[in-house]
Write a protein that holds these residues in place. Structure first.
Motif, PDB file in Angstrom:
ATOM      1  N   SER A 195       0.816  -1.211   0.000  1.00  0.00           N
ATOM      2  CA  SER A 195       0.000   0.000   0.000  1.00  0.00           C
ATOM      3  C   SER A 195       0.852   1.265   0.000  1.00  0.00           C
ATOM      4  O   SER A 195       0.326   2.366  -0.177  1.00  0.00           O
ATOM      5  CB  SER A 195      -0.932   0.006   1.224  1.00  0.00           C
ATOM      6  N   ASN A 196       2.156   1.109   0.215  1.00  0.00           N
ATOM      7  CA  ASN A 196       3.090   2.230   0.137  1.00  0.00           C
ATOM      8  C   ASN A 196       3.747   2.198  -1.241  1.00  0.00           C
ATOM      9  O   ASN A 196       4.421   1.227  -1.590  1.00  0.00           O
ATOM     10  CB  ASN A 196       4.140   2.124   1.244  1.00  0.00           C
ATOM     11  N   GLN A 197       3.550   3.237  -2.022  1.00  0.00           N
ATOM     12  CA  GLN A 197       3.993   3.226  -3.417  1.00  0.00           C
ATOM     13  C   GLN A 197       5.486   2.975  -3.560  1.00  0.00           C
ATOM     14  O   GLN A 197       5.922   2.164  -4.389  1.00  0.00           O
ATOM     15  CB  GLN A 197       3.606   4.551  -4.080  1.00  0.00           C
ATOM     16  N   LYS A 198       6.289   3.645  -2.756  1.00  0.00           N
ATOM     17  CA  LYS A 198       7.741   3.489  -2.834  1.00  0.00           C
ATOM     18  C   LYS A 198       8.152   2.076  -2.432  1.00  0.00           C
ATOM     19  O   LYS A 198       8.970   1.435  -3.106  1.00  0.00           O
ATOM     20  CB  LYS A 198       8.431   4.506  -1.931  1.00  0.00           C
ATOM     21  N   GLU A 199       7.571   1.584  -1.338  1.00  0.00           N
ATOM     22  CA  GLU A 199       7.965   0.260  -0.865  1.00  0.00           C
ATOM     23  C   GLU A 199       7.500  -0.830  -1.825  1.00  0.00           C
ATOM     24  O   GLU A 199       8.201  -1.829  -2.023  1.00  0.00           O
ATOM     25  CB  GLU A 199       7.423  -0.002   0.537  1.00  0.00           C
ATOM     26  N   GLU A 200       6.334  -0.647  -2.433  1.00  0.00           N
ATOM     27  CA  GLU A 200       5.883  -1.631  -3.407  1.00  0.00           C
ATOM     28  C   GLU A 200       6.866  -1.745  -4.570  1.00  0.00           C
ATOM     29  O   GLU A 200       7.207  -2.856  -5.007  1.00  0.00           O
ATOM     30  CB  GLU A 200       4.497  -1.282  -3.958  1.00  0.00           C
TER      31      GLU A 200
END
Length: 260
Positions: free
Chosen positions: A224-229
């Protein structure tokens, strides 16, 4: 009636729990089961570009390959090594049937707040917070893909306090060693793998239910976290995560076997 059965089960485990054998194979770590969460018709959670089942499988396979290469004599067993569906209780049965010494379940997380990111490693236990319960409820929803799930899980209700207590008691005999491994995993994530550790937590996960060995569930990051995805979909980051879990397993193995 369902609550009466659960309460009877709790009393039974409390009375007979001390008879569960804790010394497995004279403190040897010879068999490790690696469980890639979800799979097949169960995609798990998802982000904008990926599904949990795919990311979890890629990390699980990298972890298994590293263990096989660097830990001589250790047998790695995968609950799945492709995009297939396996019921949660069958994953525990596979580990028990093969006399596994460790059970490591790999997952990805999701939450409504897109700013939240980081790793978490869970052991079986009572929900200590609302957020822990929500993670467990989301992962446990996989049982809805199964036939006869009410029979397979003996009336388990994710919203029932009695069910949570029952689940936690099944793993109580292995809690200390499960915590040892979980703490090592989160330490490796934060100090060696460059991940943000959100710590070791406890919750009632169906996939850990009835595993007769130390068991952990690793949430490798938030889709759900764009960077972490985006990071979780990079092969190098997956290698870092897998190597972090590997080093934790290696160090845990050394400690346990030093008791011989």
């Amino acid at each position: 009636m369902k609550n009466n059965i659960l309460l009877f089960s709790i009393c039974f485990i409390l009375f007979f729990g001390s008879f569960i054998p804790l010394d497995r194979a004279e403190n040897k770590i010879d068999v490790i089961v690696i469980d890639a969460g979800h799979g097949g018709k169960d995609p798990g959670t998802h982000g904008e570009i990926s599904k949990e089942k795919k990311v979890a499988l890629e990390i699980a396979l990298k972890l298994g390959a590293t263990i096989e290469e660097y830990l001589d004599g250790v047998r790695v067993i995968y609950t799945r090594d492709n995009d297939s569906f396996l019921e949660l209780y069958q994953r525990a049965e596979l580990a028990n049937r093969n006399n596994a010494d460790l059970f490591v379940s790999i997952h990805c997380n999701w939450v409504g707040n897109p700013r939240v990111h980081g790793t978490e490693t869970y052991v079986m236990g009572l929900h200590k917070s609302e957020s822990n319960m929500q993670v467990a409820k989301r992962e446990n929803e996989a049982i809805l893909f199964e036939d006869n799930y009410q029979e397979n899980y003996e009336g388990f209700d994710p919203n029932s306090p009695e069910s949570a207590i029952l689940f936690s008691l099944y793993q109580d005999a292995y809690l200390e060693n499960s915590l040892k491994l979980a703490e090592r995993i989160e330490t490796q994530f934060s100090k060696r793998a460059g991940r943000r550790s959100r710590g070791v937590k406890q919750a009632g996960f169906a996939v850990l239910w009835r595993t007769s060995m130390p068991s952990v569930l690793v949430e490798t990051g938030y889709l759900s976290n764009q960077k972490e995805e985006k990071e979780l979909n990079k092969e190098l980051i997956q290698e870092y995560i897998a190597s972090g879990i590997f080093r934790a397993v290696r160090d845990y193995k050394e400690e346990i076997e030093s008791r011989n």
